[in-house]
Design a protein around this motif. Structure first.
Motif, PDB file in Angstrom:
ATOM      1  N   ASP A   1       0.827  -1.207   0.000  1.00 57.06           N
ATOM      2  CA  ASP A   1       0.000   0.000   0.000  1.00 57.06           C
ATOM      3  C   ASP A   1       0.862   1.258   0.000  1.00 57.06           C
ATOM      4  O   ASP A   1       0.434   2.325   0.403  1.00 57.06           O
ATOM      5  CB  ASP A   1      -0.932   0.022   1.213  1.00 57.06           C
ATOM      6  CG  ASP A   1      -2.006   1.100   1.072  1.00 57.06           C
ATOM      7  OD1 ASP A   1      -2.477   1.317  -0.064  1.00 57.06           O
ATOM      8  OD2 ASP A   1      -2.339   1.753   2.083  1.00 57.06           O
ATOM      9  N   GLY A   2       2.116   1.101  -0.452  1.00 58.42           N
ATOM     10  CA  GLY A   2       2.985   2.269  -0.560  1.00 58.42           C
ATOM     11  C   GLY A   2       2.877   2.902  -1.923  1.00 58.42           C
ATOM     12  O   GLY A   2       1.940   2.659  -2.685  1.00 58.42           O
ATOM     13  N   VAL A   3       3.858   3.744  -2.253  1.00 60.62           N
ATOM     14  CA  VAL A   3       3.860   4.483  -3.515  1.00 60.62           C
ATOM     15  C   VAL A   3       4.367   3.588  -4.640  1.00 60.62           C
ATOM     16  O   VAL A   3       5.459   3.016  -4.549  1.00 60.62           O
ATOM     17  CB  VAL A   3       4.739   5.736  -3.403  1.00 60.62           C
ATOM     18  CG1 VAL A   3       4.926   6.386  -4.772  1.00 60.62           C
ATOM     19  CG2 VAL A   3       4.122   6.726  -2.426  1.00 60.62           C
ATOM     20  N   VAL A   4       3.585   3.480  -5.700  1.00 62.25           N
ATOM     21  CA  VAL A   4       4.007   2.747  -6.900  1.00 62.25           C
ATOM     22  C   VAL A   4       4.418   3.766  -7.952  1.00 62.25           C
ATOM     23  O   VAL A   4       3.663   4.678  -8.288  1.00 62.25           O
ATOM     24  CB  VAL A   4       2.885   1.850  -7.451  1.00 62.25           C
ATOM     25  CG1 VAL A   4       3.309   1.222  -8.775  1.00 62.25           C
ATOM     26  CG2 VAL A   4       2.543   0.765  -6.443  1.00 62.25           C
ATOM     27  N   MET A   5       5.631   3.596  -8.472  1.00 62.31           N
ATOM     28  CA  MET A   5       6.164   4.486  -9.496  1.00 62.31           C
ATOM     29  C   MET A   5       6.256   3.727 -10.812  1.00 62.31           C
ATOM     30  O   MET A   5       6.678   2.569 -10.846  1.00 62.31           O
ATOM     31  CB  MET A   5       7.544   4.992  -9.085  1.00 62.31           C
ATOM     32  CG  MET A   5       8.163   5.961 -10.062  1.00 62.31           C
ATOM     33  SD  MET A   5       9.705   6.662  -9.422  1.00 62.31           S
ATOM     34  CE  MET A   5      10.853   5.364  -9.794  1.00 62.31           C
ATOM     35  N   SER A   6       5.879   4.369 -11.893  1.00 61.63           N
ATOM     36  CA  SER A   6       5.937   3.724 -13.205  1.00 61.63           C
ATOM     37  C   SER A   6       7.353   3.769 -13.765  1.00 61.63           C
ATOM     38  O   SER A   6       8.199   4.537 -13.297  1.00 61.63           O
ATOM     39  CB  SER A   6       5.000   4.430 -14.189  1.00 61.63           C
ATOM     40  OG  SER A   6       5.570   5.660 -14.633  1.00 61.63           O
ATOM     41  N   GLU A   7       7.607   2.961 -14.762  1.00 60.67           N
ATOM     42  CA  GLU A   7       8.802   3.110 -15.589  1.00 60.67           C
ATOM     43  C   GLU A   7       8.673   4.441 -16.330  1.00 60.67           C
ATOM     44  O   GLU A   7       7.579   5.010 -16.450  1.00 60.67           O
ATOM     45  CB  GLU A   7       8.877   1.940 -16.580  1.00 60.67           C
ATOM     46  CG  GLU A   7       9.992   2.000 -17.608  1.00 60.67           C
ATOM     47  CD  GLU A   7      11.376   1.967 -16.997  1.00 60.67           C
ATOM     48  OE1 GLU A   7      11.856   3.070 -16.660  1.00 60.67           O
ATOM     49  OE2 GLU A   7      11.967   0.883 -16.858  1.00 60.67           O
ATOM     50  N   CYS A   8       9.785   4.959 -16.819  1.00 60.86           N
ATOM     51  CA  CYS A   8       9.739   6.232 -17.542  1.00 60.86           C
ATOM     52  C   CYS A   8       8.899   6.078 -18.812  1.00 60.86           C
ATOM     53  O   CYS A   8       9.178   5.227 -19.656  1.00 60.86           O
ATOM     54  CB  CYS A   8      11.156   6.679 -17.903  1.00 60.86           C
ATOM     55  SG  CYS A   8      11.173   8.233 -18.824  1.00 60.86           S
ATOM     56  N   LEU A   9       7.877   6.904 -18.939  1.00 60.42           N
ATOM     57  CA  LEU A   9       6.994   6.820 -20.099  1.00 60.42           C
ATOM     58  C   LEU A   9       7.631   7.387 -21.361  1.00 60.42           C
ATOM     59  O   LEU A   9       7.049   7.308 -22.443  1.00 60.42           O
ATOM     60  CB  LEU A   9       5.679   7.556 -19.818  1.00 60.42           C
ATOM     61  CG  LEU A   9       4.812   7.031 -18.671  1.00 60.42           C
ATOM     62  CD1 LEU A   9       3.409   7.598 -18.766  1.00 60.42           C
ATOM     63  CD2 LEU A   9       4.748   5.510 -18.664  1.00 60.42           C
ATOM     64  N   GLU A  10       8.851   7.918 -21.225  1.00 59.29           N
ATOM     65  CA  GLU A  10       9.561   8.391 -22.408  1.00 59.29           C
ATOM     66  C   GLU A  10      10.305   7.266 -23.125  1.00 59.29           C
ATOM     67  O   GLU A  10      10.839   7.492 -24.211  1.00 59.29           O
ATOM     68  CB  GLU A  10      10.551   9.493 -22.036  1.00 59.29           C
ATOM     69  CG  GLU A  10       9.892  10.775 -21.562  1.00 59.29           C
ATOM     70  CD  GLU A  10      10.914  11.850 -21.220  1.00 59.29           C
ATOM     71  OE1 GLU A  10      11.905  11.987 -21.958  1.00 59.29           O
ATOM     72  OE2 GLU A  10      10.725  12.547 -20.207  1.00 59.29           O
ATOM     73  N   MET A  11      10.357   6.060 -22.521  1.00 57.03           N
ATOM     74  CA  MET A  11      11.041   4.951 -23.196  1.00 57.03           C
ATOM     75  C   MET A  11      10.408   4.745 -24.567  1.00 57.03           C
ATOM     76  O   MET A  11       9.191   4.815 -24.742  1.00 57.03           O
ATOM     77  CB  MET A  11      10.985   3.674 -22.349  1.00 57.03           C
ATOM     78  CG  MET A  11       9.615   3.099 -22.102  1.00 57.03           C
ATOM     79  SD  MET A  11       9.658   1.628 -21.042  1.00 57.03           S
ATOM     80  CE  MET A  11      10.309   0.423 -22.198  1.00 57.03           C
ATOM     81  N   GLU A  12      11.275   4.514 -25.569  1.00 55.53           N
ATOM     82  CA  GLU A  12      10.829   4.553 -26.969  1.00 55.53           C
ATOM     83  C   GLU A  12       9.707   3.568 -27.245  1.00 55.53           C
ATOM     84  O   GLU A  12       8.711   3.899 -27.900  1.00 55.53           O
ATOM     85  CB  GLU A  12      12.015   4.270 -27.889  1.00 55.53           C
ATOM     86  CG  GLU A  12      11.678   4.446 -29.359  1.00 55.53           C
ATOM     87  CD  GLU A  12      12.891   4.270 -30.255  1.00 55.53           C
ATOM     88  OE1 GLU A  12      12.776   4.500 -31.458  1.00 55.53           O
ATOM     89  OE2 GLU A  12      13.968   3.898 -29.731  1.00 55.53           O
ATOM     90  N   ALA A  13       9.846   2.344 -26.762  1.00 59.14           N
ATOM     91  CA  ALA A  13       8.835   1.335 -27.049  1.00 59.14           C
ATOM     92  C   ALA A  13       7.475   1.761 -26.508  1.00 59.14           C
ATOM     93  O   ALA A  13       6.449   1.592 -27.170  1.00 59.14           O
ATOM     94  CB  ALA A  13       9.247  -0.005 -26.446  1.00 59.14           C
ATOM     95  N   LEU A  14       7.465   2.346 -25.314  1.00 53.25           N
ATOM     96  CA  LEU A  14       6.196   2.723 -24.691  1.00 53.25           C
ATOM     97  C   LEU A  14       5.594   3.953 -25.366  1.00 53.25           C
ATOM     98  O   LEU A  14       4.410   3.978 -25.699  1.00 53.25           O
ATOM     99  CB  LEU A  14       6.424   2.964 -23.199  1.00 53.25           C
ATOM    100  CG  LEU A  14       5.183   2.932 -22.304  1.00 53.25           C
ATOM    101  CD1 LEU A  14       5.570   2.497 -20.899  1.00 53.25           C
ATOM    102  CD2 LEU A  14       4.532   4.304 -22.244  1.00 53.25           C
ATOM    103  N   SER A  15       6.431   4.967 -25.610  1.00 46.41           N
ATOM    104  CA  SER A  15       5.901   6.193 -26.199  1.00 46.41           C
ATOM    105  C   SER A  15       5.430   5.961 -27.626  1.00 46.41           C
ATOM    106  O   SER A  15       4.449   6.568 -28.073  1.00 46.41           O
ATOM    107  CB  SER A  15       6.953   7.306 -26.160  1.00 46.41           C
ATOM    108  OG  SER A  15       8.093   6.941 -26.914  1.00 46.41           O
ATOM    109  N   GLN A  16       6.115   5.092 -28.371  1.00 44.56           N
ATOM    110  CA  GLN A  16       5.719   4.824 -29.752  1.00 44.56           C
ATOM    111  C   GLN A  16       4.497   3.904 -29.829  1.00 44.56           C
ATOM    112  O   GLN A  16       3.652   4.052 -30.702  1.00 44.56           O
ATOM    113  CB  GLN A  16       6.891   4.199 -30.517  1.00 44.56           C
ATOM    114  CG  GLN A  16       8.071   5.124 -30.713  1.00 44.56           C
ATOM    115  CD  GLN A  16       7.734   6.333 -31.551  1.00 44.56           C
ATOM    116  OE1 GLN A  16       7.055   6.235 -32.560  1.00 44.56           O
ATOM    117  NE2 GLN A  16       8.182   7.504 -31.112  1.00 44.56           N
TER     118      GLN A  16
END
Length: 940
Positions: free
Chosen positions: A278-293
């Motif tokens: 129940d702590g803070v969940v942080m995402s991977e960087c959304l700027e990563m090419e595979a994710l942003s594309q």
């Protein structure tokens, strides 16, 4: 000064969720981002994000930080901007400071260097881990950092091609868990919040190649729960404040996810519900090419929040960061994201900040004064840590310290790979500042060196060895071009060789170079009354897996990183000023064995007259069990396939049989290859209706026990080149592959060190033509190819293939040379002096040993085999020469009116593409597993 209308919070109690200040949803949503920026000073962009968009968390990296003093000022400036802008709570400011090669903050004076995570695990001391984490935390806290992106909780279940390397604490879940908790406690006691990563695990990723292809986790949730999730589960139990969820894909039974951090199944269900976080969940960087594309930053932001992420990470680009903020607001306004969802994340973020910061603390960082007081004790701790970390894995001939074997007048040769300087290091800072010496500079020992930064990484290592031993050290680098004449001259000239490797499992040229250099050293005898090979020490400065299980490397040392401090400590070990006490982490040192409480079947020696027919029946039963649309590895096999009757190979086979019906319930074949002293388990087959009854366990135990009792076995291998039925653990069926890996792992085999191999086939030979590019390159190659038959060529060919240590190669060539009517050898030679550069074997379906290659028995095609390519390590263009040998082989086979060509054993690490370009396709794929005999114990 406190901004008007906002009460400064100086306590550890978070601003109440009921406070009207959080009625402003823009302010609440600002707390849901963690962002980075370029520059070592406050930029207009980061100021806008803090003042206008209420950004609540910042991630700093090496590109932001020049020194401890500059970092303190930068952090204070950021906090002051937030304070003056009316932020109710300070910024959370995070940093990666894993030590080893992953440090964002470097300062030779005030920030101490400590070993990598795997290096700390090599100390064997959780107390040391706690002390290091606390010291690291104290230094970060002094410059104003309040959140560390650690510890790294990934279990390295597959060491091949995994980018984490020594950032992981090893391959044993319990050990990773134990050290992970120790790191957490140290960070916490230094006043930092913690963040476990990279959930659900980056320890066994499969890579498809393209930058748009996301690494994939193929383990099932059940398999992850038993291994990879263990450290995360324990970290949650011990109060980890944050968790970073990776951007990898997941594909297995019950889960099919494109990006883990965008999946409700992973974040809300697996992490929050199943593991209770129940702590803070942080995402991977959304700027990563595979994710942003694939998805886009805006859509990804909404998906991440709805999946359960509390913080969305955007590392660098201001325009992208603005897009993410815009889409989060749109998602809320359109009802795609509820206000309740935002308030839940806000509560978690505020709770995390309450553990690590207040305005009083944020606006008054201790800075250099505090770091100065910590420096003496942290310097001692750093020295103790590296002394306890560096590991002498083997020193068979007692080469260490070097003074045992050398006097100061004798020369030492240092051979190092070209590697990039670590981001936070003196060399990296020097490069950035343009302070590298001018061309033409020479080392203190008089050798002109390349000024490529890759070589400079190890230049001080050579200087230090020379100073310490008060003798001459020659230093040069090596590359993928292999052992060049200049290297051979230096090896011949020197009295001892030190070879440095860095992740040789991923950079295969390092493995080949080291093996070639070792062969040269073994062929040279030192002068004097005692006849012994030239001393060679191999040092791995990154992953210990490079040569951990390769007993042919007699002296092997691991440092776990190549920071300046690690290399200085290495010098002390080489010279004898320090006796290292480190041990290999995880299963490499534990050699853990599964405790079996199983049935013990009577295992009998195979009797050909009694059991051959029953074995044929068992083979047919097991073959028919496979998928209808998939050709079985047992296709074309008979009992005679496993019976080699070769003087160079001793064979012993075992059966579990029903004495009443004379049927076989199980069969195991083993071989001892005299040329390489390798004990091989070629196959274990169990009647499908009798599985899970310990028959395989009983056969395996008998096989290993008898091979060990032989006494002369130096190495064990799963899978055999001859007979070519199973080259290793079959991998065509992913579910079955994982089951077999677990089973053999429980038997004591280190399946994490598996090597991909496959058989390939080229069909439609009558109409096949060579690709034009390959034909053209062969015309310009300064190599002569010829096909030879018979024993008169044996001497030069058998001398050439000594460069290969692969099991079965020598025996295949001996069989081919003896059967001149059905086999031949294609040689590639230098035109000038006739030096043999490469060879392959041609085998017709009528050859005396073709029975051992069941793939030749395709009833619809006439198939020949091309087997056992051996390329000299001195050849730079390995793939080109391999293609040339195989091309000539195909042409010879075409002349024999054949329909297809089989490549019986191909290394899957690097040659697959060059052969696919010729038209070959994979027939069967395997994972070859091998280990030193010393690491295998007699089953009980």
């Amino acid at each position: 000064m406190v901004a008007s209308g906002v009460k400064m919070n100086n306590s550890l109690t978070p601003v109440s969720m009921d406070s009207s200040v959080w009625d402003d949803m823009d302010r609440a949503m600002g707390q849901m981002f963690i962002m980075g920026f370029d520059g070592t000073e406050v930029t207009p962009q980061i100021r806008i994000l803090i003042e206008k968009h209420h950004l609540g968390t910042i991630l700093l990296t090496a590109k932001n930080l020049k020194s401890a003093e500059q970092t303190t000022k930068l952090v204070l400036d950021l906090q002051t901007i937030a304070h003056d802008a009316g932020h109710p709570v300070p910024l959370a400011i995070g940093l990666d400071q894993e030590n080893g090669g992953v440090n964002s903050l470097f300062d030779e004076t005030f920030i101490r260097q400590f070993p990598s995570a795997m290096g700390v695990a090599a100390t064997g001391s959780t107390e040391m881990a706690y002390d290091i984490a606390k010291a690291t935390g104290q230094e970060l806290s002094a410059v104003g950092i309040n959140w560390i992106m650690g510890p790294c909780l990934d279990v390295l279940t597959n060491v091949k091609n995994q980018p984490l390397g020594v950032r992981s604490m090893g391959d044993d879940p319990e050990e990773v868990s134990k050290f992970g908790v120790a790191f957490m406690k140290g960070y916490k006691d230094a006043g930092l919040a913690t963040c476990g990563k990279h959930f659900p695990s980056y320890g066994n990723l499969e890579f498809l190649g393209s930058s748009l292809d996301v690494p994939i986790i193929t383990d099932s949730l059940e398999a992850l729960s038993l291994s990879a999730l263990v450290p995360f589960r324990n970290a949650i139990l011990h109060g980890v404040e944050g968790m970073m969820v990776g951007g990898c894909a997941m594909s297995s039974a019950g889960v099919n996810v494109m990006h883990a951090c965008l999946s409700e199944q992973v974040v809300d269900n697996l992490l929050r519900v199943d593991l209770g976080f129940d702590g803070v969940v942080m995402s991977e960087c959304l700027e990563m090419e595979a994710l942003s594309q694939n998805i886009g930053v805006g859509g990804g932001t909404v998906m991440a929040v709805n999946a359960g992420c509390d913080l969305v990470l955007l590392c660098r680009l201001f325009s992208v960061q603005q897009e993410a903020i815009k889409y989060l607001k749109l998602g809320y306004e359109d009802g795609a994201i509820s206000g309740d969802r935002i308030r839940k994340s806000l509560r978690r973020v505020l709770d995390l900040k309450a553990t690590c910061t207040t305005w009083e603390k944020a606006l008054n960082p201790p800075g250099i004064l505090s770091l100065s007081s910590l420096q003496p004790s942290h310097t001692r701790l750093s020295a103790e840590a590296y002394s306890a970390s560096i590991t002498v894995v083997r020193d068979k001939d007692r080469l260490l310290p070097l003074s045992n074997i050398l006097n100061s007048e004798e020369e030492v040769l240092l051979l190092t790979p070209l590697v990039k300087p670590l981001p936070a290091s003196a060399l990296s800072k020097g490069l950035a500042a343009g302070s590298i010496l001018s061309p033409g500079s020479t080392t203190p020992w008089g050798k002109s060196v390349s000024l490529m930064s890759g070589e400079n990484v190890f230049r001080e290592l050579g200087r230090s060895i020379a100073r310490k031993r008060k003798g001459r050290v020659l230093h040069t680098s090596y590359t993928a071009h292999g052992v060049r004449p200049s290297h051979e001259n230096l090896i011949n000239r020197s009295s001892a060789i030190i070879i440095v490797t860095a992740d040789a499992n991923q950079n295969l040229y390092q493995n080949g170079f080291t093996k070639h250099a070792a062969m040269i050293c073994k062929s040279q005898l030192m002068p004097g009354a005692e006849r012994r090979e030239k001393p060679m020490v191999v040092v791995s400065v990154s992953s210990p897996y490079d040569f951990a299980l390769d007993n042919s490397i007699g002296t092997y040392v691991c440092t776990y990183d190549f920071t300046e401090t690690a290399l200085q400590t290495l010098v002390e070990v080489l010279i004898g000023d320090l006796s290292p006490t480190g041990g290999l982490p995880g299963t490499l040192s534990q050699n853990q064995r599964h405790q079996h409480t199983k049935q013990h079947w009577l295992v009998e020696t195979f009797d050909e007259e009694r059991d051959a027919k029953a074995l044929d029946d068992l083979l047919q039963t097991v073959e028919q069990e496979g998928p209808v649309n998939q050709r079985s590895e047992l296709f074309g096999c008979s009992s005679s396939t496993f019976l080699l009757h070769n003087s160079g190979i001793e064979e012993s086979h075992y059966v579990v049989r029903n004495s009443s019906t004379r049927s076989l319930l199980g069969f195991c074949c083993t071989y001892y290859f005299k040329s390489t002293a390798t004990g091989v388990v070629g196959a274990i087959l169990v009647d499908p209706d009798r599985r899970k009854l310990s028959i395989g366990y009983s056969l395996h135990s008998k096989a290993i026990k008898n091979l060990l009792h032989r006494g002369s076995v130096k190495r064990f291998q799963l899978g055999s080149k001859i007979p070519g039925v199973f080259l290793g653990i079959p991998t065509n069926n992913n579910v079955e592959r994982k089951r077999l890996r677990r089973w053999f792992g429980s038997m004591g085999w280190n399946t994490a060190m598996s090597r991909p191999v496959c058989s390939m086939i080229l069909k439609g030979l009558p109409t096949w033509s060579a690709p034009e590019k390959i034909s053209r390159s062969m015309q310009h190659a300064e190599v002569e190819f010829e096909l030879v038959h018979g024993r008169q060529y044996a001497e030069s060919i058998l001398e050439h293939i000594k460069t290969s240590s692969r099991q079965g190669v020598t025996e295949v060539y001996q069989l081919a040379l003896a059967d001149h009517s059905s086999c031949g050898v294609i040689r590639a030679k230098k035109p000038k002096d006739g030096t043999v550069l490469g060879t392959v074997v041609l085998c017709s379906p009528g050859a005396s040993w073709a029975e051992a290659l069941p793939a030749l028995k395709d009833t619809n095609d006439i198939t020949w085999a091309i087997s056992s390519p051996v390329i000299s390590p001195s050849v730079g263009e390995y793939s080109t020469l391999l293609q040339g040998l195989i091309l000539l082989g195909i042409r010879q086979v075409k002349q024999q009116q054949a329909d297809a060509v089989l490549l019986d054993c191909v290394d899957g690490d690097g040659h697959f593409d060059s052969l696919s370009a010729m038209g070959f396709t994979v027939l069967h794929s395997f994972e070859e597993v091998s280990c030193d005999a010393d690491s295998m114990s007699v089953p009980t």
